[in-house]
Write a protein that holds these residues in place. Structure first.
Motif, PDB file in Angstrom:
ATOM      1  N   HIS A  83      68.892  11.735  72.231  1.00  0.00           N
ATOM      2  CA  HIS A  83      70.032  10.959  71.734  1.00  0.00           C
ATOM      3  C   HIS A  83      70.021   9.609  72.431  1.00  0.00           C
ATOM      4  O   HIS A  83      69.485   9.461  73.540  1.00  0.00           O
ATOM      5  CB  HIS A  83      71.369  11.682  71.990  1.00  0.00           C
ATOM      6  N   PRO A  84      70.600   8.579  71.810  1.00  0.00           N
ATOM      7  CA  PRO A  84      70.673   7.271  72.456  1.00  0.00           C
ATOM      8  C   PRO A  84      71.828   7.204  73.446  1.00  0.00           C
ATOM      9  O   PRO A  84      72.638   8.139  73.542  1.00  0.00           O
ATOM     10  CB  PRO A  84      70.931   6.330  71.267  1.00  0.00           C
ATOM     11  N   ALA A  85      71.912   6.104  74.170  1.00  0.00           N
ATOM     12  CA  ALA A  85      73.095   5.830  74.984  1.00  0.00           C
ATOM     13  C   ALA A  85      74.260   5.498  74.052  1.00  0.00           C
ATOM     14  O   ALA A  85      74.062   5.021  72.932  1.00  0.00           O
ATOM     15  CB  ALA A  85      72.827   4.673  75.932  1.00  0.00           C
ATOM     16  N   ALA A  86      75.474   5.771  74.513  1.00  0.00           N
ATOM     17  CA  ALA A  86      76.662   5.458  73.711  1.00  0.00           C
ATOM     18  C   ALA A  86      77.847   5.245  74.639  1.00  0.00           C
ATOM     19  O   ALA A  86      77.935   5.837  75.717  1.00  0.00           O
ATOM     20  CB  ALA A  86      76.960   6.571  72.720  1.00  0.00           C
ATOM     21  N   ASP A  87      78.751   4.378  74.196  1.00  0.00           N
ATOM     22  CA  ASP A  87      79.947   4.081  74.975  1.00  0.00           C
ATOM     23  C   ASP A  87      80.975   5.202  74.873  1.00  0.00           C
ATOM     24  O   ASP A  87      80.919   6.040  73.958  1.00  0.00           O
ATOM     25  CB  ASP A  87      80.587   2.782  74.478  1.00  0.00           C
ATOM     26  N   ALA A  88      81.908   5.202  75.785  1.00  0.00           N
ATOM     27  CA  ALA A  88      83.020   6.145  75.719  1.00  0.00           C
ATOM     28  C   ALA A  88      83.753   6.004  74.394  1.00  0.00           C
ATOM     29  O   ALA A  88      83.934   4.882  73.884  1.00  0.00           O
ATOM     30  CB  ALA A  88      83.976   5.892  76.878  1.00  0.00           C
ATOM     31  N   SER A  89      84.115   7.135  73.812  1.00  0.00           N
ATOM     32  CA  SER A  89      84.873   7.206  72.558  1.00  0.00           C
ATOM     33  C   SER A  89      84.102   6.715  71.343  1.00  0.00           C
ATOM     34  O   SER A  89      84.675   6.594  70.250  1.00  0.00           O
ATOM     35  CB  SER A  89      86.202   6.429  72.671  1.00  0.00           C
ATOM     36  N   ALA A  90      82.801   6.450  71.502  1.00  0.00           N
ATOM     37  CA  ALA A  90      81.978   5.976  70.388  1.00  0.00           C
ATOM     38  C   ALA A  90      81.271   7.139  69.709  1.00  0.00           C
ATOM     39  O   ALA A  90      81.184   8.246  70.249  1.00  0.00           O
ATOM     40  CB  ALA A  90      80.947   4.972  70.897  1.00  0.00           C
ATOM     41  N   ALA A  91      80.746   6.882  68.510  1.00  0.00           N
ATOM     42  CA  ALA A  91      79.930   7.873  67.811  1.00  0.00           C
ATOM     43  C   ALA A  91      78.519   7.847  68.385  1.00  0.00           C
ATOM     44  O   ALA A  91      77.985   6.784  68.710  1.00  0.00           O
ATOM     45  CB  ALA A  91      79.900   7.573  66.325  1.00  0.00           C
ATOM     46  N   CYS A  92      77.910   9.026  68.511  1.00  0.00           N
ATOM     47  CA  CYS A  92      76.555   9.134  69.057  1.00  0.00           C
ATOM     48  C   CYS A  92      75.798  10.155  68.214  1.00  0.00           C
ATOM     49  O   CYS A  92      76.313  11.246  67.944  1.00  0.00           O
ATOM     50  CB  CYS A  92      76.594   9.576  70.520  1.00  0.00           C
ATOM     51  N   VAL A  93      74.577   9.805  67.819  1.00  0.00           N
ATOM     52  CA  VAL A  93      73.762  10.690  66.986  1.00  0.00           C
ATOM     53  C   VAL A  93      72.866  11.537  67.878  1.00  0.00           C
ATOM     54  O   VAL A  93      72.013  11.013  68.606  1.00  0.00           O
ATOM     55  CB  VAL A  93      72.911   9.887  65.990  1.00  0.00           C
ATOM     56  N   PHE A  94      73.056  12.852  67.815  1.00  0.00           N
ATOM     57  CA  PHE A  94      72.274  13.794  68.597  1.00  0.00           C
ATOM     58  C   PHE A  94      71.228  14.449  67.697  1.00  0.00           C
ATOM     59  O   PHE A  94      71.568  14.976  66.632  1.00  0.00           O
ATOM     60  CB  PHE A  94      73.170  14.867  69.213  1.00  0.00           C
ATOM     61  N   THR A  95      69.967  14.411  68.138  1.00  0.00           N
ATOM     62  CA  THR A  95      68.896  15.105  67.428  1.00  0.00           C
ATOM     63  C   THR A  95      68.759  16.499  68.004  1.00  0.00           C
ATOM     64  O   THR A  95      68.738  16.676  69.232  1.00  0.00           O
ATOM     65  CB  THR A  95      67.567  14.349  67.567  1.00  0.00           C
ATOM     66  N   ILE A  96      68.696  17.507  67.121  1.00  0.00           N
ATOM     67  CA  ILE A  96      68.602  18.901  67.563  1.00  0.00           C
ATOM     68  C   ILE A  96      67.284  19.508  67.089  1.00  0.00           C
ATOM     69  O   ILE A  96      66.628  18.993  66.186  1.00  0.00           O
ATOM     70  CB  ILE A  96      69.791  19.737  67.056  1.00  0.00           C
ATOM     71  N   ALA A  97      66.905  20.599  67.729  1.00  0.00           N
ATOM     72  CA  ALA A  97      65.628  21.243  67.434  1.00  0.00           C
ATOM     73  C   ALA A  97      65.690  21.978  66.087  1.00  0.00           C
ATOM     74  O   ALA A  97      66.758  22.367  65.618  1.00  0.00           O
ATOM     75  CB  ALA A  97      65.268  22.223  68.543  1.00  0.00           C
ATOM     76  N   THR A  98      64.506  22.146  65.486  1.00  0.00           N
ATOM     77  CA  THR A  98      64.414  22.934  64.256  1.00  0.00           C
ATOM     78  C   THR A  98      64.795  24.384  64.561  1.00  0.00           C
ATOM     79  O   THR A  98      64.607  24.848  65.681  1.00  0.00           O
ATOM     80  CB  THR A  98      62.972  22.897  63.709  1.00  0.00           C
ATOM     81  N   PRO A  99      65.383  25.079  63.614  1.00  0.00           N
ATOM     82  CA  PRO A  99      65.528  24.756  62.186  1.00  0.00           C
ATOM     83  C   PRO A  99      66.724  23.891  61.848  1.00  0.00           C
ATOM     84  O   PRO A  99      67.081  23.773  60.674  1.00  0.00           O
ATOM     85  CB  PRO A  99      65.675  26.143  61.560  1.00  0.00           C
ATOM     86  N   GLY A 100      67.361  23.263  62.798  1.00  0.00           N
ATOM     87  CA  GLY A 100      68.509  22.420  62.524  1.00  0.00           C
ATOM     88  C   GLY A 100      69.789  23.215  62.350  1.00  0.00           C
ATOM     89  O   GLY A 100      69.905  24.364  62.795  1.00  0.00           O
ATOM     90  N   VAL A 101      70.749  22.599  61.678  1.00  0.00           N
ATOM     91  CA  VAL A 101      72.075  23.203  61.493  1.00  0.00           C
ATOM     92  C   VAL A 101      71.953  24.484  60.657  1.00  0.00           C
ATOM     93  O   VAL A 101      71.325  24.484  59.594  1.00  0.00           O
ATOM     94  CB  VAL A 101      73.027  22.201  60.821  1.00  0.00           C
ATOM     95  N   ILE A 102      72.543  25.553  61.137  1.00  0.00           N
ATOM     96  CA  ILE A 102      72.482  26.859  60.454  1.00  0.00           C
ATOM     97  C   ILE A 102      73.649  27.033  59.488  1.00  0.00           C
ATOM     98  O   ILE A 102      73.484  27.484  58.361  1.00  0.00           O
ATOM     99  CB  ILE A 102      72.467  28.008  61.477  1.00  0.00           C
TER     100      ILE A 102
END
Length: 211
Positions: A83-102
């Motif tokens: 995931h990238p750096a992000a400020d407090a209260s900001a949106a942050c995109v988290f990459t997760i391992a496969t198979p992804g969201v169940i």
């Protein structure tokens, strides 16, 4: 090892770890609990999370987990890969391992971020733990360096009180990084059992059993 001792690889936090001290995970960041997310479909490999009032550095949670604690998707845990750096209260995109969201996530879902338990470990504090016990430092590990914590088998461990042979060794104690005998206290962890009696301030041999 051949004599039954077990070790786990770790990275010390900002303060060097002392030989014989009980070590816990990095302190919980409560501002990263129960966080809102945007909708994420089944199979999605990214989840956008709105942080609480604490910023994140790049890949602070890489190797850690994202647990869904509010339905939809409650009970599922995902490994965070980056995931990238992000400020407090900001949106942050988290990459997760496969198979992804169940189970698809919606804006009603909430997640809690937990770092890798062996990344940024610190000395167990006095009286009240701020994380879970993960091992005992068998030697000095410099700040921000990698090393080994012992989790099972005989290990020299600092005592903060008189401990009888065979007694449960628990943490936290009345001294930072030390064990006591107080198994009736619900706020402590039993990390093993004393192999020999010890007085306060001494290093005793504890048969560790830390999972």
């Amino acid at each position: 090892t051949a004599d039954g001792r077990e070790f786990v690889y770790c990275k010390a936090g900002a303060t060097a770890l002392v030989a014989g001290n009980v070590i816990q995970t990095a302190a919980e960041l409560t501002n990263h609990d129960n966080l809102a997310v945007t909708a994420a479909a089944i199979g999605a490999l990214t989840v956008t999370v709105t942080l609480g009032n604490t910023a994140v550095t790049e890949n602070q949670y890489a190797g850690g987990t994202m647990a869904v604690d509010t339905t939809p998707g409650i009970g599922y845990t995902y490994l965070i890969t980056s995931h990238p750096a992000a400020d407090a209260s900001a949106a942050c995109v988290f990459t997760i391992a496969t198979p992804g969201v169940i189970i698809a996530l919606t804006t009603d879902s909430r997640v809690t971020l937990v770092p890798n338990p062996w990344k940024g470990v610190i000395q167990a504090p006095i009286n009240t733990l701020t994380g879970a016990i993960v091992g005992v430092a068998p030697y000095i590990i410099a700040d921000n360096e990698w090393g080994w914590l012992q989790t099972r088998g005989a290990c020299g461990t600092l005592s903060a009180g008189t401990i009888a042979v065979g007694a449960a060794a628990t943490s936290p104690g009345s001294a930072a990084g030390a064990v006591v005998t107080d198994p009736a206290n619900a706020s402590v962890q039993i990390i093993g059992y004393a192999l020999v009696a010890a007085a306060s301030g001494e290093v005793t041999q504890v048969l560790l059993n830390i999972t």
